[in-house]
Design an enzyme around this catalytic site. Structure first.
Site, PDB file in Angstrom:
ATOM      1  N   SER A 147       0.841  -1.457  -0.119  1.00 21.37           N
ATOM      2  CA  SER A 147       0.173  -0.201  -0.232  1.00 21.37           C
ATOM      3  C   SER A 147       1.059   1.197  -0.093  1.00 21.37           C
ATOM      4  O   SER A 147       2.012   1.088   0.515  1.00 21.37           O
ATOM      5  CB  SER A 147      -0.864   0.119   1.141  1.00 21.37           C
ATOM      6  OG  SER A 147      -1.625   1.353   1.341  1.00 21.37           O
ATOM      7  N   TYR A 160      -2.313  -0.633  10.390  1.00 13.34           N
ATOM      8  CA  TYR A 160      -2.176  -0.824   8.860  1.00 13.34           C
ATOM      9  C   TYR A 160      -0.899  -0.637   8.342  1.00 13.34           C
ATOM     10  O   TYR A 160      -0.449  -1.220   7.427  1.00 13.34           O
ATOM     11  CB  TYR A 160      -3.429  -0.277   8.344  1.00 13.34           C
ATOM     12  CG  TYR A 160      -3.683  -0.445   6.774  1.00 13.34           C
ATOM     13  CD1 TYR A 160      -4.385  -1.766   6.427  1.00 13.34           C
ATOM     14  CD2 TYR A 160      -3.239   0.460   6.117  1.00 13.34           C
ATOM     15  CE1 TYR A 160      -4.328  -1.779   4.906  1.00 13.34           C
ATOM     16  CE2 TYR A 160      -3.289   0.158   4.621  1.00 13.34           C
ATOM     17  CZ  TYR A 160      -3.922  -1.000   4.128  1.00 13.34           C
ATOM     18  OH  TYR A 160      -4.015  -1.120   2.741  1.00 13.34           O
ATOM     19  N   LYS A 164       1.858  -2.976   6.196  1.00 10.86           N
ATOM     20  CA  LYS A 164       1.983  -3.114   4.954  1.00 10.86           C
ATOM     21  C   LYS A 164       3.460  -2.610   4.482  1.00 10.86           C
ATOM     22  O   LYS A 164       4.313  -3.180   3.435  1.00 10.86           O
ATOM     23  CB  LYS A 164       0.941  -1.864   4.127  1.00 10.86           C
ATOM     24  CG  LYS A 164      -0.226  -2.553   4.123  1.00 10.86           C
ATOM     25  CD  LYS A 164      -0.496  -3.587   3.349  1.00 10.86           C
ATOM     26  CE  LYS A 164      -2.039  -4.105   2.941  1.00 10.86           C
ATOM     27  NZ  LYS A 164      -1.920  -5.383   2.263  1.00 10.86           N
ATOM     28  N   ILE A 193      -8.097   2.965  -4.254  1.00 11.03           N
ATOM     29  CA  ILE A 193      -8.790   2.398  -5.320  1.00 11.03           C
ATOM     30  C   ILE A 193     -10.172   2.356  -5.181  1.00 11.03           C
ATOM     31  O   ILE A 193     -10.796   2.170  -4.144  1.00 11.03           O
ATOM     32  CB  ILE A 193      -8.030   0.982  -5.359  1.00 11.03           C
ATOM     33  CG1 ILE A 193      -6.819   1.108  -5.602  1.00 11.03           C
ATOM     34  CG2 ILE A 193      -8.684  -0.014  -6.687  1.00 11.03           C
ATOM     35  CD1 ILE A 193      -6.096   1.814  -6.785  1.00 11.03           C
TER      36      ILE A 193
END
Length: 264
Positions: A147, A160, A164, A193
């Site tokens: 990411s 998170y 990543k 996205i």
């Protein structure tokens, strides 16, 4: 072993999600047999039926797999070995996000572990159990999904971001370890996205602010140099390219697909 022995085999995790579902169809279109791995049997069966409707000759093996479970991945490896004998492309789309934006000092251990168990530990386990099915010096490839939030930290999303960032580092380390065996390892780092998950996040933020979804979308997308969240196909295009022979001299790379929101 069954099916067309001459066909390449792709193992795709997160196969029923927005990007994974598209990846299944892309690899099938390119002539691969595909192992579809995800958490639940019902959506796997739905995707299998949908793919066969548009590709009646597709060879698919749906497997219920928990990427956070060693036992589940070992079982998946054995079933894949029985079905196909090997893997040519391992595409790890499975992942989770934090349930809420939380200050690090207020985050529960359970939330930290939940995110890392799938996003980082799960990628480690998947590679450890499945990469041995990739023949040496045959053009095999591993593609992870990291990411742009793994490129630099964002407040309130430390679990998170670190998971990543770990995927990027793991990708580089594994690429160096497997280079002598002719197996390439690369990552795709998506930006914003336009998936169902992204739109749900926009809807939630819009409700909190008391504005419309369109207003919230315009606020967020205006921060992107290309002024739009990318289509899921853009991530799959990058992942497929990395898995293909067109990227035969690419390993240890993380490809940014983010509309310019972070330029490295």
């Amino acid at each position: 072993m069954s099916g067309n022995v001459g066909s390449k085999v792709a193992f795709i995790t997160g196969a029923t999600g927005g990007q994974g579902r598209i990846a299944v169809e892309r690899f099938i279109t390119e002539g691969y047999r595909v192992v579809m791995a995800d958490l639940f049997a019902e959506p796997l069966e739905r995707v299998r039926v949908e793919v066969l409707q548009s590709h009646p000759s597709a060879e698919l093996l749906p497997l219920v797999v928990d990427q956070a479970s060693e036992e589940s991945l070992r079982d998946a490896a054995e079933k894949t070995r029985e079905w196909a004998g090997q893997i040519d492309a391992l595409a790890l789309f499975a992942g989770v996000v934090q349930s809420d934006g939380l200050p690090l000092l207020e985050m529960s251990t359970e939330e930290w572990d939940r995110v890392h168990s799938v996003n980082l530990r799960g990628v480690f386990l998947a590679c450890r159990e499945l990469v041995p099915l990739i023949p040496h010096n045959s053009g095999g490839s591993v593609v992870t999904i990291s990411s742009w939030w793994g490129r630099n930290a964002h407040p309130f999303y430390s679990a998170y971001c670190t998971s990543k960032a770990g995927v990027i580092s793991l990708t580089q380390g594994l690429a160096a370890e497997l280079a002598d065996f002719g197996i390439r390892v690369n990552s795709v780092a998506p930006g914003n996205i336009d998936t169902a998950m992204h739109r749900a996040a926009l809807e939630g933020e819009a409700a909190e602010r008391g504005i419309t979804f369109d207003e919230m979308r315009d606020i967020e997308w205006s921060k992107i140099p290309l002024k739009v969240a990318g289509p899921p196909e853009s991530i799959v295009d990058a992942a497929y390219w990395l898995a293909s022979d067109q990227a035969s001299y690419v390993t240890g790379a993380t490809i940014d697909v983010n509309g310019g929101v972070l330029m490295t």
